[in-house]
Motif scaffolding. Structure first.
Motif, PDB file in Angstrom:
ATOM      1  N   ALA A  68      -1.036   0.896 -29.199  1.00  0.00           N
ATOM      2  CA  ALA A  68      -0.119   1.997 -28.912  1.00  0.00           C
ATOM      3  C   ALA A  68      -0.632   2.948 -27.826  1.00  0.00           C
ATOM      4  CB  ALA A  68       0.182   2.776 -30.193  1.00  0.00           C
ATOM      5  N   GLU A  69      -1.866   3.390 -27.936  1.00  0.00           N
ATOM      6  CA  GLU A  69      -2.377   4.355 -26.958  1.00  0.00           C
ATOM      7  C   GLU A  69      -2.517   3.737 -25.571  1.00  0.00           C
ATOM      8  OE1 GLU A  69      -5.717   6.755 -28.101  1.00  0.00           O
ATOM      9  OE2 GLU A  69      -4.859   7.167 -30.074  1.00  0.00           O
ATOM     10  N   LEU A  70      -2.905   2.481 -25.495  1.00  0.00           N
ATOM     11  CA  LEU A  70      -3.011   1.805 -24.203  1.00  0.00           C
ATOM     12  C   LEU A  70      -1.646   1.711 -23.526  1.00  0.00           C
ATOM     13  CD1 LEU A  70      -4.621   0.208 -22.081  1.00  0.00           C
ATOM     14  CD2 LEU A  70      -4.201  -1.837 -23.470  1.00  0.00           C
ATOM     15  N   LYS A  71      -0.631   1.305 -24.287  1.00  0.00           N
ATOM     16  CA  LYS A  71       0.727   1.225 -23.745  1.00  0.00           C
ATOM     17  C   LYS A  71       1.206   2.589 -23.266  1.00  0.00           C
ATOM     18  CE  LYS A  71       2.568  -2.627 -26.411  1.00  0.00           C
ATOM     19  NZ  LYS A  71       3.585  -3.023 -27.385  1.00  0.00           N
ATOM     20  N   LEU A  72       0.961   3.585 -24.089  1.00  0.00           N
ATOM     21  CA  LEU A  72       1.383   4.937 -23.757  1.00  0.00           C
ATOM     22  C   LEU A  72       0.691   5.435 -22.488  1.00  0.00           C
ATOM     23  CD1 LEU A  72       3.089   7.349 -24.743  1.00  0.00           C
ATOM     24  CD2 LEU A  72       1.085   8.094 -26.021  1.00  0.00           C
TER      25      LEU A  72
END
Length: 192
Positions: A68-72
């Motif tokens: 999630a954080e990488l995509k964000l």
């Protein structure tokens, strides 16, 4: 055929409204998924004799938490660079300047809690690009305290420094994404 390099018109970077819209959605998806993780947490009843609650889909939840954080982060970088580039290109465009100025009257999503600066859409993009610490804020809500379920609440803390002076801001990502989608609509309306 003439060499395209010598074409007499200025060739700025392209602002692709469809790509910006897609990246806004790519930011929204992990935010909304993260905030709804509580639905995948099952509490075992005391009658069943189980002392602990369990994830109903542990592999999916783990995969989300890992990605999630990488995509964000990558989507936010794309959006920040896209808007900054468009803003630079349209610096002399009075209509665009007025539109952004009006948009920013309702854009109260950037708050400094260390240092100071402008709270504009452009400055939000600058902070995204130059941040050395990027932290989505997580909350477990009062109803989930015992369940150990943490979800992103839509806030993003960014920290960095400018000229040797530290700064730290809080960015409301939902407001930021809405503002960028308004920019996309403005550009699309011009194209029509």
């Amino acid at each position: 055929m003439e060499n395209p390099y010598w074409h007499p018109t200025i060739k700025p970077h392209a602002f692709d409204p469809d790509s910006v819209s897609e990246q806004c959605l790519k930011c929204f998806e992990p935010l909304s998924t993260s905030s709804s993780l509580g639905v995948f947490w099952e509490s075992a009843s005391e009658d069943e004799g189980l002392e602990e609650s369990i994830w109903s889909y542990p592999t999916l939840v783990k995969l989300h938490q890992q990605c999630a954080e990488l995509k964000l982060s990558s989507a936010l970088l794309f959006l920040a660079i896209s808007f900054r580039t468009l803003d630079d290109q349209r610096r002399e465009d009075e209509g665009f300047r007025e539109f952004v100025k009006n948009l920013e009257t309702s854009f109260s999503n950037l708050h400094f809690y260390q240092g100071n600066g402008k709270t504009t859409l452009r400055e939000a993009c600058n902070k995204i690009v130059h941040a050395t610490d990027v932290r989505p804020v997580y909350d477990n809500g009062s109803d989930r305290i015992e369940r150990e379920v943490w979800g992103m609440d839509g806030q993003l803390e960014l920290k960095g420094s400018l000229g040797g002076t530290n700064w730290a801001v809080n960015l409301n990502m939902f407001d930021f994404l809405e503002a960028l989608l308004d920019v996309v609509q403005y550009v699309n309306d011009e194209i029509k």
